[in-house]
Enzyme design. Sequence first.
Site, short mmCIF file in Angstrom:
data_model
loop_
_atom_site.label_atom_id
_atom_site.label_comp_id
_atom_site.label_asym_id
_atom_site.label_seq_id
_atom_site.Cartn_x
_atom_site.Cartn_y
_atom_site.Cartn_z
N GLU A 164 0.80 -1.23 0.00
CA GLU A 164 0.00 0.00 0.00
C GLU A 164 0.83 1.27 0.00
O GLU A 164 0.58 2.20 0.77
CB GLU A 164 -0.96 0.01 1.19
N GLU A 371 -5.92 -8.35 0.97
CA GLU A 371 -6.60 -7.87 2.17
C GLU A 371 -8.04 -7.58 1.81
O GLU A 371 -8.32 -6.94 0.79
CB GLU A 371 -5.96 -6.60 2.76
#
Length: 471
Positions: A164, A371
Amino acid sequence: MADRFPKDFLWGASSSAFQIEGGWDEGGKGMTVADHNSFKRSHKQADSKVASDFYNHWKEDIALMKELGMKIYRFSLSWARIIPDGDGEVNQQGIAFYNDVINCLLEHGIQPFVTLYHFDLPYALVEKYNGWEDRRCVYAFERYAKICFGQYGDRVKYWQVINEQNLMIRVDERMNINEADPLKADRIRAQMDYHMFLAHALASKACHELVKDGKVGPAVSSTCTYPLTNKPEDVWAARMNDCMKTVYCLDMHYYGRYPGYYMRYLNERGIVPVMMEGDEEILKHGRMDYIALNYYRTLCASYLPADGSHPVGMRVYRGNEVDFDQYGYCRDEKNENLAASEYGAQIDPMGLRIVLNDYYSRYHVPLIITENGLGMGDELTADNQVHDPYRIDYIKGHLKACSLAIQDGVDLMGYSPWSFMDLLSSHQGFKKRYGFVYVNREDMDLKDLARIKKDSFYWYQNVIRTNGEEL
């Protein structure tokens, strides 16, 4: 419906080092940004010193992973456990710890899916270089990546470089940005972002050179923004919100250059990062073999022009609410059509189908979800059970969206939700739980750290066993 998922679909679950390991100063490990007090959002929140204590429970935890039926385990290595000061001597105790974990996973039939960097830069690099602001951090990371590929590449074939980056770069405490002036802070931010792109590219090149049959890619925080209305300006604002927060990052990895709209933004702000001769060639090596995406929610936006009263990059406040984000062209809005969790995340399985189709149509590389989950305040009953039907419903809805995306033609190779077990939420500590396994501790009370299987554990176990037939 029996073949809604491929036979070789990679069912798994995820975690990260600083959120699960603990042992923050054991085994020769150095301090990370995540261990530093400035990382915490509240003094009432647990820190990373113990977390879920995977460092001392890994054999037990991997046995539970096998019982769950996981095909992969997506987890991160702690850079500071392997190189305590980031660019100095290698810590053999750290090397040995991850060797033990990887070998145990393989012995249990679980493929390790490894992230090199998940929010936990060695703090020594902050003290020496201000972290990613300095180009020397890029080469420190390249060295770290090569060490990992050399040590574990004979057994680990799937690698994620940075988790991320596109979200982390916007959160000051993640990056250790302490500059009060917004423009100066964003100039530092842009340089750090660029250096991480270089690091990603150098690590990707090294993976392809050092790991036989190795596959490497980024893990991005996916965004799907809906326009508040069907006004063309709102539609454009929503599209650009996704572009400025996520697509620019994927484009940089795939093409090795910033897209035009992003370069215009950097030029308008006067924050174009320093780029050196030869960087263009380096960045070409960052093309991903696959895209890992993390998906939790969707967004909604309306148009806000960047003009004299709303200059690009400036934040305007309505009471305590930010009127528009750092890019200066849209206002965040609430989508009244979606329900939300107790922590405010709007629940939207359809958004996942949209994101999967969007990314696959743009880049035509395989995708994997690393995720996706629902954080809630789970309660342990008097007879040591955790009933979490809300989590089952959430994951069921998103898995159905995955199956529809596969029918749409998306090459989706796996699903690894957040998280295998309860871990340290970076915003709410142990008040907000995501796991299939309950960890018996509170933020300020370690209790016995017992592992307790939730109802969702047994449900997901059956999903994996039937390859998604029984959703």
